[in-house]
Motif scaffolding. Sequence first.
Motif, PDB file in Angstrom:
ATOM      1  N   LEU A  19       0.838  -1.200   0.000  1.00 57.46           N
ATOM      2  CA  LEU A  19       0.000   0.000   0.000  1.00 57.46           C
ATOM      3  C   LEU A  19       0.875   1.253   0.000  1.00 57.46           C
ATOM      4  O   LEU A  19       0.673   2.169  -0.798  1.00 57.46           O
ATOM      5  CB  LEU A  19      -0.939   0.012   1.216  1.00 57.46           C
ATOM      6  CG  LEU A  19      -1.686   1.331   1.436  1.00 57.46           C
ATOM      7  CD1 LEU A  19      -2.722   1.575   0.339  1.00 57.46           C
ATOM      8  CD2 LEU A  19      -2.383   1.371   2.809  1.00 57.46           C
ATOM      9  N   MET A  64       0.968   4.044  -2.889  1.00 59.36           N
ATOM     10  CA  MET A  64       0.611   5.436  -2.587  1.00 59.36           C
ATOM     11  C   MET A  64       1.748   6.396  -2.916  1.00 59.36           C
ATOM     12  O   MET A  64       1.514   7.512  -3.367  1.00 59.36           O
ATOM     13  CB  MET A  64       0.253   5.579  -1.095  1.00 59.36           C
ATOM     14  CG  MET A  64      -1.061   4.983  -0.708  1.00 59.36           C
ATOM     15  SD  MET A  64      -2.473   5.688  -1.600  1.00 59.36           S
ATOM     16  CE  MET A  64      -2.324   7.407  -1.198  1.00 59.36           C
ATOM     17  N   CYS A  76      -6.274   2.705  -5.369  1.00 58.89           N
ATOM     18  CA  CYS A  76      -5.598   2.949  -4.082  1.00 58.89           C
ATOM     19  C   CYS A  76      -6.611   3.142  -2.942  1.00 58.89           C
ATOM     20  O   CYS A  76      -6.345   2.765  -1.803  1.00 58.89           O
ATOM     21  CB  CYS A  76      -4.679   4.168  -4.186  1.00 58.89           C
ATOM     22  SG  CYS A  76      -3.127   3.774  -5.019  1.00 58.89           S
ATOM     23  N   THR A 135      -6.626   1.026   0.420  1.00 58.02           N
ATOM     24  CA  THR A 135      -6.626   1.631   1.760  1.00 58.02           C
ATOM     25  C   THR A 135      -7.769   1.057   2.592  1.00 58.02           C
ATOM     26  O   THR A 135      -7.616   0.784   3.787  1.00 58.02           O
ATOM     27  CB  THR A 135      -6.739   3.166   1.667  1.00 58.02           C
ATOM     28  OG1 THR A 135      -5.836   3.627   0.672  1.00 58.02           O
ATOM     29  CG2 THR A 135      -6.418   3.825   2.990  1.00 58.02           C
ATOM     30  N   GLU A 167      -3.240   9.835   5.825  1.00 59.54           N
ATOM     31  CA  GLU A 167      -2.259  10.258   4.818  1.00 59.54           C
ATOM     32  C   GLU A 167      -2.719   9.856   3.412  1.00 59.54           C
ATOM     33  O   GLU A 167      -2.573  10.617   2.464  1.00 59.54           O
ATOM     34  CB  GLU A 167      -0.883   9.627   5.122  1.00 59.54           C
ATOM     35  CG  GLU A 167      -0.087  10.396   6.164  1.00 59.54           C
ATOM     36  CD  GLU A 167       0.343  11.759   5.643  1.00 59.54           C
ATOM     37  OE1 GLU A 167      -0.348  12.744   5.985  1.00 59.54           O
ATOM     38  OE2 GLU A 167       1.324  11.851   4.889  1.00 59.54           O
ATOM     39  N   CYS A 168      -3.271   8.653   3.303  1.00 65.04           N
ATOM     40  CA  CYS A 168      -3.798   8.216   1.995  1.00 65.04           C
ATOM     41  C   CYS A 168      -4.930   9.149   1.577  1.00 65.04           C
ATOM     42  O   CYS A 168      -4.978   9.609   0.430  1.00 65.04           O
ATOM     43  CB  CYS A 168      -4.316   6.781   2.068  1.00 65.04           C
ATOM     44  SG  CYS A 168      -3.008   5.582   2.402  1.00 65.04           S
ATOM     45  N   PHE A 217       3.914  12.180   0.802  1.00 68.06           N
ATOM     46  CA  PHE A 217       3.118  11.151   1.458  1.00 68.06           C
ATOM     47  C   PHE A 217       3.883  10.504   2.610  1.00 68.06           C
ATOM     48  O   PHE A 217       5.055  10.162   2.467  1.00 68.06           O
ATOM     49  CB  PHE A 217       2.729  10.089   0.422  1.00 68.06           C
ATOM     50  CG  PHE A 217       2.114   8.848   1.016  1.00 68.06           C
ATOM     51  CD1 PHE A 217       0.872   8.906   1.639  1.00 68.06           C
ATOM     52  CD2 PHE A 217       2.786   7.628   0.964  1.00 68.06           C
ATOM     53  CE1 PHE A 217       0.308   7.766   2.195  1.00 68.06           C
ATOM     54  CE2 PHE A 217       2.220   6.480   1.522  1.00 68.06           C
ATOM     55  CZ  PHE A 217       0.980   6.552   2.141  1.00 68.06           C
TER      56      PHE A 217
END
Length: 586
Positions: free
Chosen positions: A442, A446, A472, A476, A508-509, A546
Motif C-alpha cells: 500500500l 501510494m 488505491c 486503503t 495520509e492516503c 506522502f
Amino acid sequence: MLRQCALRVLLRTRAAPGCRRYGSCSPSAPGDTGEARAHFTTPIFYVNAAPHIGHLYSALLADALCRHRRLRVPGSASTRFSTGTDEHGLKIQQAAATAGLSPIELCDRVSAQFQQLFREAGISSTDFIRTTEARHRLAVQHFWEVLEARGLLYKGLYEGWYCASDECFLPEAKVTRQVSPTGDPCPVSLESGHPVSWTKEENYIFRLSQFREPLQRWLRDSPQAITPEPFHQTVLQWLQEELPDLSVSRRSSHLHWGIPVPGDDSQTVYVWLDALVNYLTVLGYPDADFKSWWPATSHIIGKDILKFHAIYWPALLLGAGLRPPHRIYVHSHWTVSGQKMSKSLGNVVDPRACLDRYTVDGFRYFLLRQGVPNWDCDYYDEKVVKLLDSELADALGGLLNRCTAYRINPSGTYPSFCTACFPSEPGLTGPSVRVQAEDYALVSAMATLPKQVADYYDNFQIYKALEAVSSCVRQTNGFIQRHAPWKLTWESPADALWLGTVLHVALECLRVFGTLLQPVTPNLADKLLSRLGVSATERGLRELHFLPRFYGHPCPFEGRKLGPDTGLLFPRLDQSRTWLVKAHRT
Ligand code: MSP
C-alpha cells in the motif's frame, strides 16, 4: 477524406509572390514550452442549439488538465484557459431564421446558456470568447491580411458540395443520396448524415496544398503533438493523400452573418478560419504580447473536428509565420443508450439536469472517470448511480468516515505515526511491530500515485488517473479492514500506538486522494481536505509528501486538530441501499 473539397478551382490566380519558406517556422519540439506558460483551450461551441453532455465533456477535460497544471505550477499568471462560442456562419444564420430570431438574438441567448452551464459546472476558464466580439473581428481581419501579404490567398471558382450543419466542403465520394420524406432523393454527408447542397461561386482560396510537407515534418518531429496516438496516425495518413487548396470565403449575398473579407465586402470569411483564430484572439493577437503565449497552447477537441485542428489550423498558422500549437488532445463521443445523441432522435441529455441530479462533483467525476478519449462511450443513468455510489459514497466517503468518526477517533486529531509499529524496512521483527507485508505494498502504491497520475494527465488519460486513485482507495479500505481499528482501544498503551499509526496511514492516503482529486471534483476534494485540516497552502503537488514519518521526516499534520465534521462526503444516490453502508461502517 482530404482529397475532398472537390475543389474544381478554375485558376484565375492572382500572381503568387515568391514562395515563402514555411519550413523556417520550425515547429515546437515536445516540451519546449517547458513549465513556463500553458494555455488550454476548448473548441468554441456552436450556438445553434442548447449545450449537451458532449459539450460539457469537452470543457471538463480541458478544465481538469488546466486544474492539474495549476496544482503542479502554482500561480495563476502562468496558466490560461479559454472557451467560448462560435457564432458566425451559415448554420447559425439558418438556425436564427428557423427560430424567427435575428442571428445576434440567437447568439446572445445560447451563448448565455453555455456560460451559465460552465459556471455551474465549475469550468475554471480565464476567458470566454464570442466570435461576434470586436476584438475577434480585428484579429481575424489581421490574420487574413497576413496570409494575403504572404501570397497565400488567391481568387478562384469553387464548385462542390457544402454541408451547412458541419460547415465544411465535401468531395463527391463523401456524399450519398437519401430519400426525403417527400420521396425525393436528398444528398447528405456520408459521415454525419447532414444535408449538403451544391455550391458554385468565386471565393478566396488558401494555398493549403503547399503545406503537406511542412505538416508531415511537424508531426514527425513532434510525435506527441496529437494525443492519443491513433489520432496522430490518422492525420499522418490523411497527409499521404493529395491536399487540395481550401476555399476560405463565401459570397456575402449567400452568407452575410460573418466577418467581411478585408477590402472586399462582397465576401465573408469562412467560418472555420474565423473560428480557429479565436485561439489567437484570446492571447491578444495581433498585439506583440501574444507571442509570449503562442505556441504554448494545448487544444482539447472532439474527433469530429480533428481535420480542422490538425491540418487546416497548423497550415494556416505556418502560413501566417507562426508555429503549430504545442499539443492537440482528441476525445471521442458520448452516445446515449447506444445511439448517437441528436435533437431529431430526442435523446439529447441535458447537462444541467445531470448536475442537479448527481451534484456538480458527482457528474464531473462520472464523465471524466468513464469517458475514454480513444473510443465512444455510452451514457445511461443507472451507470452514473452505480459508479458514484460505489466509488465516491461507499469507498471514499466510507473510508473518511471510518478514520474520523468520533467512535474511532474521539480526540478528533491527526494521530502520530509509530515507527516501531511500522518500521521502514519490511521483514523486521520486534515486540511492537504490527505491520503486515501487504501494508508495504500500500505504501509503495501510494508513494508512486502522484507521479503516475501526472503521467496519465500528460497522456490525456484522465480516466486512468481516476482509476489509479480508485484502486488505491480500495487498497486503503483493505488496509483498514485488515487491521480493524474498531477492535483496538485507545486505553491500552500498546494498542494506542498502533491504532494511531493505522489511522495516521489512512489519513495520509486520504490527504493524497483529496489532493489528487482536486482537478476533477474540486468541491468534494475541498470538503475532504478541510475535514483533514489541510490548509489552502498545503494542497499543491509540490507540498504533497506522502507519509513523511515513514521516510524519516517530520510530519506537519501529526497532532493537528481535524477540521469540522460537515456531514457525509458524498451521500449515496441510491437511497434504497443506504442501510447496507451504515451496516458496513459500524
Ligand atoms: N464550432 C465548432 C468548433 C470550432 S473550434 C475552433 C464545433 N462546435 S460544436 O458545438 O459542434 O462542438 C464542440 C465540441 O463538442 C467538439 O469538440 C465536439 O467534438 C464536441 N461534441 C459534440 N458532440 C459530442 C458528443 N456527443 N460527445 C462528446 N463530444 C461531442 O465543432
